[in-house]
Design a protein around this motif. Structure first.
Motif, mmCIF file in Angstrom:
data_model
loop_
_atom_site.group_PDB
_atom_site.id
_atom_site.type_symbol
_atom_site.label_atom_id
_atom_site.label_comp_id
_atom_site.label_asym_id
_atom_site.label_seq_id
_atom_site.Cartn_x
_atom_site.Cartn_y
_atom_site.Cartn_z
ATOM 1 N N MET A 1 0.854 -1.087 0.063
ATOM 2 C CA MET A 1 0.066 0.026 -0.138
ATOM 3 C C MET A 1 0.727 1.142 -0.082
ATOM 4 O O MET A 1 0.666 2.262 -0.796
ATOM 5 C CB MET A 1 -0.921 -0.183 1.139
ATOM 6 N N LYS A 2 1.937 0.976 0.912
ATOM 7 C CA LYS A 2 2.726 2.453 0.950
ATOM 8 C C LYS A 2 3.757 2.795 -0.436
ATOM 9 O O LYS A 2 3.771 3.848 -0.710
ATOM 10 C CB LYS A 2 3.885 2.153 2.237
ATOM 11 N N ARG A 3 4.071 1.445 -1.120
ATOM 12 C CA ARG A 3 4.832 1.554 -2.279
ATOM 13 C C ARG A 3 3.708 1.965 -3.383
ATOM 14 O O ARG A 3 4.105 3.056 -4.220
ATOM 15 C CB ARG A 3 5.316 0.261 -2.614
ATOM 16 N N ALA A 4 2.646 1.743 -3.349
ATOM 17 C CA ALA A 4 1.665 2.208 -4.273
ATOM 18 C C ALA A 4 0.969 3.779 -4.176
ATOM 19 O O ALA A 4 1.170 4.509 -5.154
ATOM 20 C CB ALA A 4 0.250 1.478 -4.490
ATOM 21 N N LEU A 5 1.238 4.299 -2.967
ATOM 22 C CA LEU A 5 1.101 5.684 -2.443
ATOM 23 C C LEU A 5 2.163 6.509 -3.105
ATOM 24 O O LEU A 5 1.884 7.504 -3.679
ATOM 25 C CB LEU A 5 0.842 5.709 -1.187
ATOM 26 N N THR A 6 3.528 5.739 -2.674
ATOM 27 C CA THR A 6 4.605 6.770 -3.320
ATOM 28 C C THR A 6 4.663 6.759 -4.513
ATOM 29 O O THR A 6 5.196 7.839 -5.326
ATOM 30 C CB THR A 6 5.924 5.898 -2.639
ATOM 31 N N THR A 7 4.474 5.634 -5.440
ATOM 32 C CA THR A 7 4.360 5.488 -6.952
ATOM 33 C C THR A 7 3.430 6.668 -7.371
ATOM 34 O O THR A 7 3.809 7.419 -8.660
ATOM 35 C CB THR A 7 4.214 4.269 -7.267
#
Length: 106
Positions: A1-7
């Motif tokens: 989830m955190k990676r998708a938000l950062t991307t």
């Protein structure tokens, strides 16, 4: 989830900042502009049908008079005053009554 938000944040930032890189130099646009003529110099000869009467092409004073007249025609205060003056010349207003003292509420 955190990676998708950062991307997603990185893609949005890129989309917002990237158009600034493609901006053209404004010096080029200035080179292509032609100099303006004075407003009082008038319209081309084929546009004489659209000119106002009382205006002489190339005469600054007649140009200013035309602009002043048009501006006064759009001035609501002078239009209302002129209408009010012509309406009240035939029937003057009665004098305003003296104001009575106002009683205070209990």
């Amino acid at each position: 989830m955190k990676r998708a938000l950062t991307t997603s944040a990185a893609l949005i930032a890129t989309a917002l900042l990237l158009p600034g890189c493609g901006e053209r130099s404004q010096a080029e646009a200035a080179r292509l502009k032609k100099a303006d003529a004075k407003a009082s110099s008038g319209a081309p000869a084929e546009a004489k049908v659209y000119t106002a009467s009382g205006w002489t092409q190339g005469d600054d004073a007649s140009w200013q008079n035309q602009i002043r007249g048009r501006t006064q025609g759009q001035n609501e205060y002078s239009r209302i005053t002129a209408t009010h003056t012509s309406a009240t010349e035939s029937a003057p207003l009665a004098a305003a009554p003296a104001s009575a003292p106002v009683a205070k509420a209990p």
